[in-house]
Structure formats: C-alpha cells, structure tokens
Scaffold this active site. Structure first.
Site, mmCIF file in Angstrom:
data_model
loop_
_atom_site.group_PDB
_atom_site.id
_atom_site.type_symbol
_atom_site.label_atom_id
_atom_site.label_comp_id
_atom_site.label_asym_id
_atom_site.label_seq_id
_atom_site.Cartn_x
_atom_site.Cartn_y
_atom_site.Cartn_z
ATOM 1 N N LYS A 1 1.110 27.015 -5.637
ATOM 2 C CA LYS A 1 2.205 27.407 -5.130
ATOM 3 C C LYS A 1 3.358 27.363 -5.891
ATOM 4 C CE LYS A 1 5.449 26.494 -1.274
ATOM 5 N NZ LYS A 1 6.942 25.951 -2.409
ATOM 6 N N ASN A 2 3.757 26.382 -6.606
ATOM 7 C CA ASN A 2 5.114 26.229 -7.322
ATOM 8 C C ASN A 2 4.752 26.842 -8.656
ATOM 9 O OD1 ASN A 2 5.880 24.571 -5.248
ATOM 10 N ND2 ASN A 2 5.442 22.977 -6.028
ATOM 11 N N ARG B 1 13.646 29.310 -0.553
ATOM 12 C CA ARG B 1 14.303 29.038 -1.465
ATOM 13 C C ARG B 1 13.960 29.553 -2.917
ATOM 14 N NH1 ARG B 1 18.400 26.005 -3.186
ATOM 15 N NH2 ARG B 1 18.536 25.372 -5.299
ATOM 16 N N CYS C 1 12.893 24.702 3.277
ATOM 17 C CA CYS C 1 12.642 23.546 3.950
ATOM 18 C C CYS C 1 13.920 22.540 4.048
ATOM 19 C CB CYS C 1 11.567 22.677 3.656
ATOM 20 S SG CYS C 1 9.932 23.416 3.854
ATOM 21 N N ARG D 1 20.304 21.588 -1.981
ATOM 22 C CA ARG D 1 19.781 21.798 -3.309
ATOM 23 C C ARG D 1 20.573 22.977 -3.728
ATOM 24 N NH1 ARG D 1 13.362 23.147 -1.751
ATOM 25 N NH2 ARG D 1 14.105 23.483 0.193
ATOM 26 N N ASP E 1 7.357 15.901 -4.251
ATOM 27 C CA ASP E 1 6.568 16.665 -3.236
ATOM 28 C C ASP E 1 5.437 15.771 -2.638
ATOM 29 O OD1 ASP E 1 7.932 18.856 -3.232
ATOM 30 O OD2 ASP E 1 6.364 20.079 -4.263
ATOM 31 N N ARG F 1 3.274 27.494 4.512
ATOM 32 C CA ARG F 1 3.956 28.010 3.483
ATOM 33 C C ARG F 1 3.144 27.666 2.305
ATOM 34 N NH1 ARG F 1 9.061 25.685 2.744
ATOM 35 N NH2 ARG F 1 9.376 27.215 1.164
#
Length: 417
Positions: free
Chosen positions: A22-23, A92, A116, A121, A305, A397
């Site tokens: 995902k990231n 985000r 989230c 942030r 995470d 997500r």
C-alpha cells in the site's frame, strides 16, 4: 459501519503470498502523472485506498484500468489540476498529487489531507520546501492554490526525515530545472521503490536509501512497466497473528532486509525463522516470552505502522515490555480496546507498559484507524470465544480481504457490512 465477527482460539498457519505494498503503490500512482505515456503497474494491492487513488487519476482526466492485479494508466489527456476536497479528506496520501501536478502542469489545487486519526501530520514541511523551489502557495477557503512557472533545483534540509515530504519533493524535483538534493531524506523501502519507478520512467535520481538523495531534473518522463514490491506491514501483521495463535507460517514474496526490525522483535519473543529465496518460514514457541523496550522511529528504526500489531503480540508474551511511540501522538487508541479483551496495558503519555497476560477473551471492540483495527483483529483471533471488531472500513484501506486470508489460514473471520 462494517464489522468483523471472529471466533478465536484457532492457529493461524500455512502458506501466504504477501500482496503489493500500500505505502509503495499510492505514491507511485501519483507519480504516473509525470510520465507522459502509458504506465503498466503489476502486483497492485486491491485495497480501498488504491481504488480511491485510481479514481483521483480519473477525475483529473487520466485513463486508469485495472485487470486483476495489473493497472494500466495513461495520463496524456490530463484535463484538471484540482483534487476534490471530499477526496482529499478521505486519504492523506493525496497530498502527493501536489508535487506530481506541479511537476507536470506547473499548477495544482488541493484541500487539506485527511486519513486515519492517529495524530497531527502537518504538511508545513512539504509547503516550505516547495516554496524554496519556486512554488507560489496561497491558501483560501481551505484550499491550497499552487503555481510554479519555473521549478528550480535546490538543496533542501528536512527538519525530520518525513516519508511524505521526501516523496513529494522527489516528484517535484524529477522535472525541475537543475539539481535538487534532499538532505535528511526518509530511507524507507517505499522511498526506494518510488525512486526505482521514477528511474524506470527516465528520471535521474541517486542515493535512494541514504540520508541524501540527489535529483537531476529532466524535461520529460516516459512510460514504464513496474512491479509493486511486497507489503512489509502486511507481512508483519500475518507473522504476529501466527505467533499469537501458535501456527507455523510460510510467507512468499518477501525480502528479509525490509522486515528485519519486525523479525528481531519476534525472535526476542521466542519465534524461530528459516529463509529461502523470497520465502520466510516462522515457527512460534509454545509460550511467547519478552522483556524488551521498543521505540518507534524513522527507517531503519522500528516502524510506527507495526507498533499496534506488536502491542497485540506482547499482550500474550510472558514478561513486561515498554513501547515508546515517537512518531504519532495518538497511536495508542487501540490499547484501551485490547484491555477490554483482558490485556494488561498502562499508558503514560506516549509510553505503553504491557504486562503479558495468560490469555485474552472475546469482546466487542472498536478499531478507529487502519493498523489499530488490524491489531484488534489479530487479538480476536488469539482470544478465547467470540469477538466483534467494528471499523472494518479502516482495515479495508490497507488490507485486501483480510477476512478471507485469515480464514484460508485456519481462522474463523467474517466481514459483516
């Protein structure tokens, strides 16, 4: 609000092929705007945030098709430079479209990013760095109006090795005039993946994975074929679930170096590992044990995470452990829910003290963010009895049909919409 129904107490084990990250995938999707040709991405994660990012590309006028795990993206007919405010509030990572749109069209309009609720942030580090490279930024009615007729290379010194700011600067600098150097850059594997994609499109970037990255701007980027690397947080999630439930697990498609800090913690609890090419096998102990202190931090430190997942694991490890969360100030929201399942956790500011319990019991709990929800889900798998974990929309997500994956590995999980 969707929720999971879990009947715990069954070992999670077998063989599992880890999906695309995902990231890594989300910034690479934003980066496709810079490639004025067709891009093919393989091993894409079929998760909510990926679909939402594809929709952002489509609203900008791009063609984006997904067949299986392969996405074909054509940005040649881009028509808009505004990311809709309601879209930005959901995710985000949409902030990355700011750097990509400026690099491509020299202008962009973006609302305040959401995501989230795990703490502040701020994006000031993004905006101040952009201004040094010639971007004019005006804020009006909650929107950022950005323009940059001439983007100039610059030496940027980040006050914190922010992943998002490093990614955004890479996107902006890839087509800037001259040389940009990012000092105190983030070093995460996802940064390395983004650089590898940009390089495949013709970018001139050096030093990824180190604290200083140099970018020589080019006038044009072309299309490319690229495979999204494995998701190291998904790998860690399944390892923690198996360790907590006593199952032996083989993960396919992983790189040991990218999950070394997670493996180190699991080894301290008594888990044993064997490695083959892109295959990792874990054998958990009969009784998890741990006496350790853990501090989250930028890569190569322990990933924030993974913190909620490791906290779940440590609730069943004999001994007392400490976790200090240095990245996000509101990332212990899952701890109270774990205590409802029988965990012994005391929070003082940004430090958690976890005393191992002999066992967890089923309960009705609420996940309020992506990783916190996953942490409660694996705790429910290890608990005796039935649990309900609310907040499935957060988990979805970042995890692809996690209920099916756990069920195939021996668990009893159902998603209720």
């Amino acid at each position: 609000m969707g929720y999971y129904l879990i009947e715990g107490g069954k070992p999670i084990g077998g063989e599992f092929a880890v999906r695309g990250s995902k990231n890594a995938a989300l910034p690479i999707l934003a980066a496709t705007l810079l490639a004025e040709d067709e891009v093919v991405l393989e091993n894409c994660p079929l998760i909510r945030d990926f679909y939402l990012t594809l929709d952002i590309l489509r609203t900008l006028g791009c063609k984006a098709e997904l067949t299986g795990r392969t996405a074909v993206i054509d940005t040649r007919q881009i028509k808009d430079v505004k990311i809709q405010e309601e879209t930005v509030q959901k995710m985000r990572s949409s902030i990355l479209f700011l750097g990509a749109l400026l690099g491509r069209e020299k202008r962009a309009i973006l609302g305040h990013p959401g995501g989230c609720a795990i703490g502040k942030r701020p994006i000031d580090i993004h905006l101040s760095s952009f201004e040094k490279m010639g971007v004019e930024i005006n804020e009006e009615d909650g929107l950022f109006y950005c323009s940059a007729p001439h983007i100039l290379g610059y030496h940027i010194y980040l006050k914190y090795p922010s992943v998002g700011a490093t990614e955004n600067l890479l996107l902006l600098a890839a087509k800037a005039e001259g040389v940009t150097v990012i000092h105190n850059a983030a070093r995460e594997p996802e940064i390395v993946a983004l650089v590898h994609f940009l390089r495949a499109c013709g970018a001139e970037i050096y030093g990824e994975g180190t604290p200083s990255i140099m970018i020589e701007g080019v006038k044009k980027l072309h299309g490319a074929y690229f495979s999204i690397p494995f998701d190291r947080i998904e790998a860690g999630t399944f390892l923690c679930a198996s360790a907590m439930t006593g199952g032996e697990l083989s993960l396919l498609g992983v790189e040991k170096n990218d999950i070394e800090t997670t493996l180190d913690v699991l080894q301290k609890t008594g888990c044993r590992f064997t490695f083959e090419t892109e295959r990792l096998r874990m054998m958990p102990p009969k009784q998890l044990k741990a006496e350790l202190s853990l501090v989250t931090g930028p890569y190569p430190g322990f990933p924030t995470d993974m913190q909620p997942l490791i906290m779940s694991l440590l609730t069943l490890a004999k001994g007392t452990c400490m976790i200090s969360e240095t990245v996000f100030e509101a990332r212990f929201r899952h701890a109270e829910e774990l205590c409802r399942m029988g965990a012994d956790i005391v929070i003082a500011d940004r430090v958690a003290k976890i005393k191992g319990s002999p066992g967890l019991h089923g309960a009705e709990v609420f996940g309020r963010d992506l990783r916190g929800g996953a942490a409660l889900l694996i705790a429910a798998l290890a608990a005796e009895g039935k649990s309900t974990v609310y907040g499935s929309e957060y988990v979805e997500r970042g995890y692809e049909k996690i209920e099916d994956a756990f069920s195939l590995l021996g668990g009893n999980v159902r998603l209720m919409e």
